[in-house]
Design a protein around this motif. Structure first.
Motif, short mmCIF file in Angstrom:
data_model
loop_
_atom_site.label_atom_id
_atom_site.label_comp_id
_atom_site.label_asym_id
_atom_site.label_seq_id
_atom_site.Cartn_x
_atom_site.Cartn_y
_atom_site.Cartn_z
N UNK A 138 54.13 73.31 51.68
CA UNK A 138 54.49 72.97 53.02
C UNK A 138 55.91 72.53 53.32
N UNK A 139 56.17 72.76 54.55
CA UNK A 139 57.62 72.27 55.00
C UNK A 139 57.38 70.85 55.15
N UNK A 140 58.73 70.34 54.59
CA UNK A 140 58.78 68.64 54.82
C UNK A 140 59.88 68.21 55.47
N UNK A 141 59.42 67.48 56.42
CA UNK A 141 60.62 67.01 57.16
C UNK A 141 60.35 65.31 57.40
N UNK A 142 61.91 64.89 57.30
CA UNK A 142 62.00 63.35 57.16
C UNK A 142 62.18 62.87 58.79
N UNK A 143 61.17 62.06 59.24
CA UNK A 143 61.21 61.75 60.71
C UNK A 143 61.49 60.23 60.59
N UNK A 144 62.01 59.66 59.48
CA UNK A 144 62.40 58.26 59.53
C UNK A 144 63.84 57.84 60.18
N UNK A 145 64.87 58.69 60.36
CA UNK A 145 65.92 58.47 60.84
C UNK A 145 66.03 59.00 62.39
N UNK A 146 67.26 58.60 62.80
CA UNK A 146 67.61 59.25 64.44
C UNK A 146 67.47 60.78 64.31
N UNK A 147 68.27 61.41 63.53
CA UNK A 147 67.92 62.93 63.47
C UNK A 147 67.03 63.36 62.13
N UNK A 148 65.99 64.14 62.68
CA UNK A 148 65.02 64.62 61.76
C UNK A 148 65.70 65.52 60.71
N UNK A 149 65.21 65.35 59.19
CA UNK A 149 66.02 66.10 58.36
C UNK A 149 65.07 66.89 57.49
N UNK A 150 65.21 68.35 57.20
CA UNK A 150 64.37 69.08 56.57
C UNK A 150 64.91 68.83 55.18
N UNK A 151 63.79 68.58 54.55
CA UNK A 151 63.75 68.15 53.03
C UNK A 151 63.25 69.26 52.09
N UNK A 152 62.20 70.00 52.71
CA UNK A 152 61.63 71.04 51.94
C UNK A 152 61.40 72.36 52.81
N UNK A 153 62.22 73.54 52.68
CA UNK A 153 61.65 74.65 53.71
C UNK A 153 60.43 75.09 53.40
N UNK A 154 59.75 75.69 54.54
CA UNK A 154 58.48 76.25 54.15
C UNK A 154 58.21 77.55 55.42
N UNK A 155 56.77 77.58 55.55
CA UNK A 155 56.43 78.53 56.45
C UNK A 155 56.86 78.17 57.90
N UNK A 156 56.84 76.98 58.11
CA UNK A 156 57.49 76.40 59.44
C UNK A 156 59.03 76.32 59.04
N UNK A 157 59.75 77.01 59.68
CA UNK A 157 61.19 77.13 59.48
C UNK A 157 62.15 76.23 60.14
N UNK A 158 63.22 75.83 59.79
CA UNK A 158 64.31 75.18 60.27
C UNK A 158 64.47 75.32 61.99
N UNK A 159 64.61 76.87 62.13
CA UNK A 159 64.62 77.45 63.53
C UNK A 159 63.40 76.87 64.34
N UNK A 160 62.36 76.77 63.65
CA UNK A 160 61.09 76.55 64.53
C UNK A 160 61.06 74.94 64.79
N UNK A 161 61.53 74.23 63.90
CA UNK A 161 61.44 72.67 64.27
C UNK A 161 62.66 72.52 65.13
#
Ligand code: AMP
Ligand code: MG
Length: 349
Positions: free
Chosen positions: A183-206
């Motif tokens: 899976x795609x992993x995104x860190x939602x703990x800060x002001x700006x979300x950070x993509x930690x591991x890319x996957x089927x849900x892409x950076x562009x989709x986020x």
């Protein structure tokens, strides 16, 4: 330990399998199960002993946290101390599905599950077998990929059995998975979300949903760019037994160089594996030549990559050369895994 392997038949018999699997988890045992991404190795996320068992079965370093799988959105409230608006928007858009969000954890989640961190990674998968299993297991299943630590994640139950037979209580065999990368992993703990591991849900989709989303610099640059924020990403990963090198450049130059290297290797007695795109396959030489699919079909490349790496292991391939892939969209996830599998060994031609 005797490992039960139960095959899903899409009949009413499946209910019994899921019920047994759920009971095993509730009693503190371990069950491997299919999800749409890769097979997971599940234990009760709220039971510290279960998490310890998961680390032991995988041979995984205990500072590498597990992902907690849920089956209903409201269940998240018990395991996080905050569910910010941006995270809710991602959940609305991508859950159930191949997206994991890192959020501040509640006291209900033991530190054993989160590798000592104050945050917890949460995902709601879409695979119906996974969902009914999580429900039968009490709603909170901690699950990393069901491979021995360092090996490519299993995309079919055959590879789970290879790694986990005798180490866990049960394997639910649901056939081949759909996506084939974690899976795609995104860190939602800060002001700006950070993509930690890319996957089927892409950076562009986020970014389409949230606007600004940063990407961890280590995704394609490797640990040279700093310490990855997902602890697991710092380890050698997804690696086949053979030594893998990526060859990057213009199509003809790549084919030519890969053939040169393959011939040199074979002369030295190496068993050489080639990973190429469909278009180039007829032009390669090597002991085992495998197509990942058409160059512009990233879905197929993602689905076949780990299987190919595992097949090379079965064939005792000692040297592997792979083409490079584009890094936009889902290509970012493919190259991230391939670079890690190669220990960032890339030849530019
Ligand atoms: P796996 O499911 O085997 O790919 O392992 C889970 C991945 O999620 C690993 O790369 C972990 O480092 C990452 N992960 C899990 N929990 C957290 C967390 N709280 N913060 C950052 N990364 C996490
Ligand atoms: Mg893994």
């Amino acid at each position: 330990m005797n490992t039960i392997v139960s095959r899903i038949t899409h009949t009413t018999e499946d209910e019994e399998i899921i019920k047994i699997a759920g009971e095993i988890i509730k009693k503190g045992g371990l069950v491997a199960f299919p999800t749409e991404t890769v097979y997971g190795l599940g234990g009760d996320a709220l039971n510290p002993d279960s998490s310890r068992k998961i680390y032991a079965a995988k041979g995984r370093p205990s500072d590498n946290p597990l992902i907690v799988h849920i089956c209903k959105l409201e269940d998240i409230n018990r395991i996080v101390s905050d569910f910010p608006d941006k995270a809710k928007r991602l959940a609305d858009e991508f859950w159930p599905g191949p997206l994991t969000m890192v959020l501040p954890k509640s006291n209900t989640v033991p530190k054993e599950t989160t590798g000592g961190l104050d945050t917890v990674a949460v995902r709601m998968p879409v695979d119906p077998i996974a969902l009914s299993f999580i429900e039968a297991a009490g709603g909170y299943v901690a699950a990393p990929s069901a491979n021995l630590s360092g090996k490519p994640s299993p995309t079919s139950s055959r590879y789970v059995e290879e790694d986990m037979n005798g180490r866990i209580d049960m394997i639910i065999d649901g056939g081949d998975v759909e996506i084939g990368l974690e899976s795609t992993i995104v860190d939602m703990t800060g002001e700006t979300p950070v993509l930690l591991r890319p996957g089927r849900i892409t950076l562009e989709m986020l970014q389409e949903v949230l606007g600004k989303v940063d990407a961890d610099k280590t995704i394609l640059a490797g640990n040279a760019a700093g310490r990855p924020k997902a602890p697991g990403m710092k380890y050698k990963h997804y690696a086949p037994k053979g030594e893998l090198t990526i060859v990057s450049g213009e199509r003809e130059a790549v084919v030519e160089r890969m053939n040169e290297l393959a011939k040199q290797g074979m002369l030295k007695g190496e068993k050489v594996g080639i990973i190429g795109t469909e278009e180039n396959i007829p032009f390669y030489c090597g002991d085992s030549i495998k197509s990942v699919g058409k160059r512009d079909d990233e879905v197929s490349i993602a689905k076949r990559l780990y299987r190919i790496l595992r097949e090379f292991d079965d064939e005792n391939v000692t040297l592997i050369y792979s083409e490079a892939f584009s890094t936009g969209g889902m290509g970012q996830a493919i190259m991230n895994r391939l670079l890690k599998a190669a220990g960032h060994q890339v030849l530019h031609v």
